[in-house]
Design a protein around this motif. Structure first.
Motif, PDB file in Angstrom:
ATOM      1  N   PRO A  37      -9.849   9.875   5.494  1.00  0.00           N
ATOM      2  CA  PRO A  37      -9.725   9.133   4.249  1.00  0.00           C
ATOM      3  C   PRO A  37      -9.875  10.029   3.031  1.00  0.00           C
ATOM      4  O   PRO A  37     -10.500  11.084   3.085  1.00  0.00           O
ATOM      5  CB  PRO A  37     -10.866   8.119   4.327  1.00  0.00           C
ATOM      6  CG  PRO A  37     -11.869   8.733   5.236  1.00  0.00           C
ATOM      7  CD  PRO A  37     -11.088   9.571   6.211  1.00  0.00           C
ATOM      8  N   ALA A  38      -9.291   9.583   1.918  1.00  0.00           N
ATOM      9  CA  ALA A  38      -9.432  10.301   0.652  1.00  0.00           C
ATOM     10  C   ALA A  38     -10.789   9.996   0.028  1.00  0.00           C
ATOM     11  O   ALA A  38     -11.377  10.829  -0.654  1.00  0.00           O
ATOM     12  CB  ALA A  38      -8.313   9.911  -0.308  1.00  0.00           C
ATOM     13  N   PRO A  86       1.146   8.026   1.272  1.00  0.00           N
ATOM     14  CA  PRO A  86       2.056   8.672   2.227  1.00  0.00           C
ATOM     15  C   PRO A  86       3.141   9.464   1.501  1.00  0.00           C
ATOM     16  O   PRO A  86       3.484   9.164   0.358  1.00  0.00           O
ATOM     17  CB  PRO A  86       2.659   7.493   2.995  1.00  0.00           C
ATOM     18  CG  PRO A  86       2.531   6.330   2.067  1.00  0.00           C
ATOM     19  CD  PRO A  86       1.297   6.581   1.236  1.00  0.00           C
ATOM     20  N   ALA A  87       3.669  10.471   2.181  1.00  0.00           N
ATOM     21  CA  ALA A  87       4.745  11.278   1.593  1.00  0.00           C
ATOM     22  C   ALA A  87       5.969  10.407   1.331  1.00  0.00           C
ATOM     23  O   ALA A  87       6.656  10.577   0.320  1.00  0.00           O
ATOM     24  CB  ALA A  87       5.093  12.431   2.523  1.00  0.00           C
ATOM     25  N   ASP A  88       6.262   9.480   2.244  1.00  0.00           N
ATOM     26  CA  ASP A  88       7.386   8.554   2.081  1.00  0.00           C
ATOM     27  C   ASP A  88       6.821   7.140   2.040  1.00  0.00           C
ATOM     28  O   ASP A  88       6.512   6.553   3.070  1.00  0.00           O
ATOM     29  CB  ASP A  88       8.373   8.706   3.245  1.00  0.00           C
ATOM     30  CG  ASP A  88       9.549   7.744   3.154  1.00  0.00           C
ATOM     31  OD1 ASP A  88       9.642   6.988   2.148  1.00  0.00           O
ATOM     32  OD2 ASP A  88      10.369   7.740   4.092  1.00  0.00           O
ATOM     33  N   PRO A  90       3.473   3.049   8.394  1.00  0.00           N
ATOM     34  CA  PRO A  90       2.351   3.976   8.588  1.00  0.00           C
ATOM     35  C   PRO A  90       2.464   4.721   9.915  1.00  0.00           C
ATOM     36  O   PRO A  90       2.887   4.158  10.914  1.00  0.00           O
ATOM     37  CB  PRO A  90       1.116   3.084   8.558  1.00  0.00           C
ATOM     38  CG  PRO A  90       1.605   1.692   8.611  1.00  0.00           C
ATOM     39  CD  PRO A  90       3.063   1.670   8.296  1.00  0.00           C
ATOM     40  N   ALA A  91       2.089   5.992   9.899  1.00  0.00           N
ATOM     41  CA  ALA A  91       2.144   6.808  11.108  1.00  0.00           C
ATOM     42  C   ALA A  91       1.148   6.302  12.140  1.00  0.00           C
ATOM     43  O   ALA A  91       1.406   6.310  13.327  1.00  0.00           O
ATOM     44  CB  ALA A  91       1.870   8.269  10.777  1.00  0.00           C
ATOM     45  N   GLU A  92      -0.027   5.883  11.687  1.00  0.00           N
ATOM     46  CA  GLU A  92      -1.064   5.382  12.582  1.00  0.00           C
ATOM     47  C   GLU A  92      -1.643   4.105  11.997  1.00  0.00           C
ATOM     48  O   GLU A  92      -2.647   4.134  11.298  1.00  0.00           O
ATOM     49  CB  GLU A  92      -2.150   6.434  12.778  1.00  0.00           C
ATOM     50  CG  GLU A  92      -1.635   7.675  13.477  1.00  0.00           C
ATOM     51  CD  GLU A  92      -2.742   8.653  13.798  1.00  0.00           C
ATOM     52  OE1 GLU A  92      -3.898   8.223  13.982  1.00  0.00           O
ATOM     53  OE2 GLU A  92      -2.435   9.841  13.867  1.00  0.00           O
TER      54      GLU A  92
END
Length: 127
Positions: A58-59, A79-81, A86-88
């Motif tokens: 997390p940020a 996210p970059a895109d 979401p990837a996960e």
């Protein structure tokens, strides 16, 4: 189930989320610390998240105080895109009870919905 079974991807399906952390309390474990403020609750909840700023972590972590406890939820880097799924997906929120320090895990809902769910499912321990 082997670890390799958990991480295998099936075409068209999202990755399998990581296993839920073990329950922090329990009859055989030592008493849980009872937080008296948001900072103490954050210190308890921090143990249940990846390190802030770590790769894939997390940020930042946020604390939302409510009548029965403290909800700790993660803020993730953008996210970059932003149009990609979401990837996960998945994750959880952590609630630390004000009455006994018990740690509970809730779905990754917005704070208000997570607190409402906690109110519906909360059952104080019988002494």
């Amino acid at each position: 189930m082997a670890d390799s079974d958990r991480t295998a991807r099936r075409p068209g399906l999202p990755p399998t989320p990581p296993p839920i952390p073990p329950h922090a309390g329990g009859a055989d474990s030592a008493p849980q610390p009872v937080p008296t403020n948001a900072d103490e609750a954050l210190a308890i909840g921090r143990r249940h998240f990846p390190e802030v700023g770590s790769p894939g972590g997390p940020a930042e972590l946020f604390v939302h105080e409510f009548d029965l406890g403290y909800l700790i939820h993660a803020g993730w880097p953008p996210p970059a895109d932003p149009t990609a799924p979401p990837a996960e997906p998945g994750g959880s929120n952590v609630v630390v009870s004000k009455s006994d320090g018990e740690v509970s895990f809730l779905p990754n809902f917005p704070p208000e919905a997570a607190v409402e769910l906690y109110h519906r499912s909360y059952r104080p321990k019988s002494s």
